[in-house]
Design a protein around this motif. Structure first.
Motif, mmCIF file in Angstrom:
data_model
loop_
_atom_site.group_PDB
_atom_site.id
_atom_site.type_symbol
_atom_site.label_atom_id
_atom_site.label_comp_id
_atom_site.label_asym_id
_atom_site.label_seq_id
_atom_site.Cartn_x
_atom_site.Cartn_y
_atom_site.Cartn_z
ATOM 1 N N LEU A 248 0.824 -1.180 -0.236
ATOM 2 C CA LEU A 248 0.087 -0.017 0.034
ATOM 3 C C LEU A 248 0.890 1.405 0.014
ATOM 4 O O LEU A 248 0.548 2.085 -0.818
ATOM 5 N N LEU A 249 1.973 1.280 0.762
ATOM 6 C CA LEU A 249 2.718 2.392 0.885
ATOM 7 C C LEU A 249 3.536 2.399 -0.588
ATOM 8 O O LEU A 249 3.785 3.597 -0.965
ATOM 9 N N ARG A 250 3.767 1.364 -1.063
ATOM 10 C CA ARG A 250 4.428 1.694 -2.411
ATOM 11 C C ARG A 250 3.414 2.317 -3.507
ATOM 12 O O ARG A 250 3.885 3.274 -4.400
ATOM 13 N N ILE A 251 2.422 1.870 -3.423
ATOM 14 C CA ILE A 251 1.123 2.599 -4.438
ATOM 15 C C ILE A 251 1.015 4.054 -3.908
ATOM 16 O O ILE A 251 0.969 4.978 -4.637
ATOM 17 N N ILE A 252 0.925 4.405 -2.704
ATOM 18 C CA ILE A 252 0.698 6.038 -2.238
ATOM 19 C C ILE A 252 1.757 6.515 -2.576
ATOM 20 O O ILE A 252 1.606 7.737 -3.439
ATOM 21 N N TYR A 253 3.196 6.187 -2.419
ATOM 22 C CA TYR A 253 4.362 6.914 -2.902
ATOM 23 C C TYR A 253 4.577 7.219 -4.080
ATOM 24 O O TYR A 253 5.107 8.099 -4.556
ATOM 25 N N ALA A 254 4.063 6.058 -5.036
ATOM 26 C CA ALA A 254 4.241 5.898 -6.427
ATOM 27 C C ALA A 254 3.462 7.127 -7.033
ATOM 28 O O ALA A 254 3.731 7.661 -7.994
ATOM 29 N N LEU A 255 2.089 7.140 -6.736
ATOM 30 C CA LEU A 255 1.139 8.126 -6.913
ATOM 31 C C LEU A 255 1.656 9.576 -6.624
ATOM 32 O O LEU A 255 1.648 10.443 -7.379
ATOM 33 N N ALA A 256 2.147 9.750 -5.434
ATOM 34 C CA ALA A 256 2.531 11.067 -5.178
ATOM 35 C C ALA A 256 3.867 11.634 -5.877
ATOM 36 O O ALA A 256 4.011 12.682 -6.467
#
Length: 312
Positions: A248-256
């Motif tokens: 989940l953190l990967r997807i969040i920071y990827a989108l940021a």
């Protein structure tokens, strides 16, 4: 030889092990380039044997790291993918993952688009035994381009994706990047879909590929990620649990990261406002998350999303 390798009592015998290494070096490896050019099914058995010998340590990957042999191993990608076998993929994975693999060799092959096609094919056909090694092969190619140490750090701490200091430290590695690595941008939709897989290993590999690709090919990765924004909210929802916290953190920071890239480089890309609003709504809820690091990550992403254009 495969029978001996599969018999743990024989394979563990020091003398037999030494004999197998000697036979492999003296007889098998010199003949391998010719065997893979023979009529079927000889190439298939030759590759299967080579994979087995590598897995059991009787052949070192460094023994076959020259352009002709490496190119032969990837030839299956140009044919009918329905004729591929798992040994093909595992052999390519072993080569791409080798610590002493020269990125220039992989770059000269120009097979990234074909590997992406393979991933699309095995996903569409539900070929579960192919899926993990194929994703692993994608990851190995991306890692080879950005440097394994930096890549592994990013895998474990995706917040580094948005760290300017970490960004600058990547410059040297990217001089030796794989030229066509950006072609994986066309497969970002599959990476995102598989990141939401109920299979933990598949979700882990796919989300990792997405994050690493953004570092290896920022523009192509960002275009691919934002083009699939409608999938992102669903993926984050499926990952919103303790077992999938890192993914989940990967997807969040990827989108940021993608939001920053989009604005910094004035990218021309139509982003559906409805998808943007859907993501913002879910991210707002994530700000109250009790999962470690998720609340802070969501707050950071929320600020980046606010800067995005919301024009219809």
């Amino acid at each position: 030889m495969i029978v001996i390798c599969s018999d743990t009592s024989l394979a563990a015998d020091p003398q037999i092990s030494e004999d197998l290494k000697s036979i492999s070096q003296a007889y098998f490896l010199p003949l391998y380039p010719n065997m893979v050019e023979e009529e079927d099914p000889i190439p298939m058995y030759a590759q299967k044997l080579l994979v087995t010998l590598i897995e059991y340590g009787f052949v070192n990957v460094s023994d076959i790291l020259h352009l002709k042999t490496v190119a032969q191993c990837f030839l299956f990608l140009v044919g009918d993918l329905s004729n591929a076998n798992v040994s093909n993929v595992k052999l390519c994975l072993a080569l791409a993952s080798a610590p002493d693999m020269d990125p220039k060799i992989l770059s000269e092959l120009r097979v990234v688009r074909k590997i992406g096609n393979l991933l699309e094919f095995v996903t569409a056909k539900g070929m579960e035994d192919f899926l993990e090694p194929t994703l692993d092969l994608c990851r190995a190619f991306i890692l080879c381009g950005i440097g394994r140490n930096k890549g592994e750090a990013l895998s474990k701490k995706p917040a580094l994706l948005c760290d300017n200091g970490f960004d600058m430290s990547m410059a040297v590695h990217q001089r030796h990047s794989i030229n066509d690595i950006g072609d994986f941008g066309f497969n970002m939709g599959i990476f995102l879909e598989l990141a939401g897989s109920p299979e933990p290993q598949i979700a882990d590999l796919a989300s990792d590929c997405a994050v690493l690709l953004l570092r290896a090919a920022p523009r192509d990765g960002t275009m691919g990620f934002l083009a699939n924004l409608p999938k992102v909210a669903h993926v984050m929802q499926s990952l919103n649990n303790e077992a999938s916290q890192l993914q989940l953190l990967r997807i969040i920071y990827a989108l940021a990261f993608c939001c920053r890239q989009y604005l910094a480089h004035a990218m021309i890309l139509s982003i559906p406002v409805s998808a943007l609003v859907q993501v913002e709504t879910f991210v707002s809820a994530l700000k109250q998350s009790n999962l470690e690091g998720v609340s802070n990550a969501a707050s950071y992403l929320g600020m980046e999303l606010e800067r995005m254009p919301h024009c219809v």
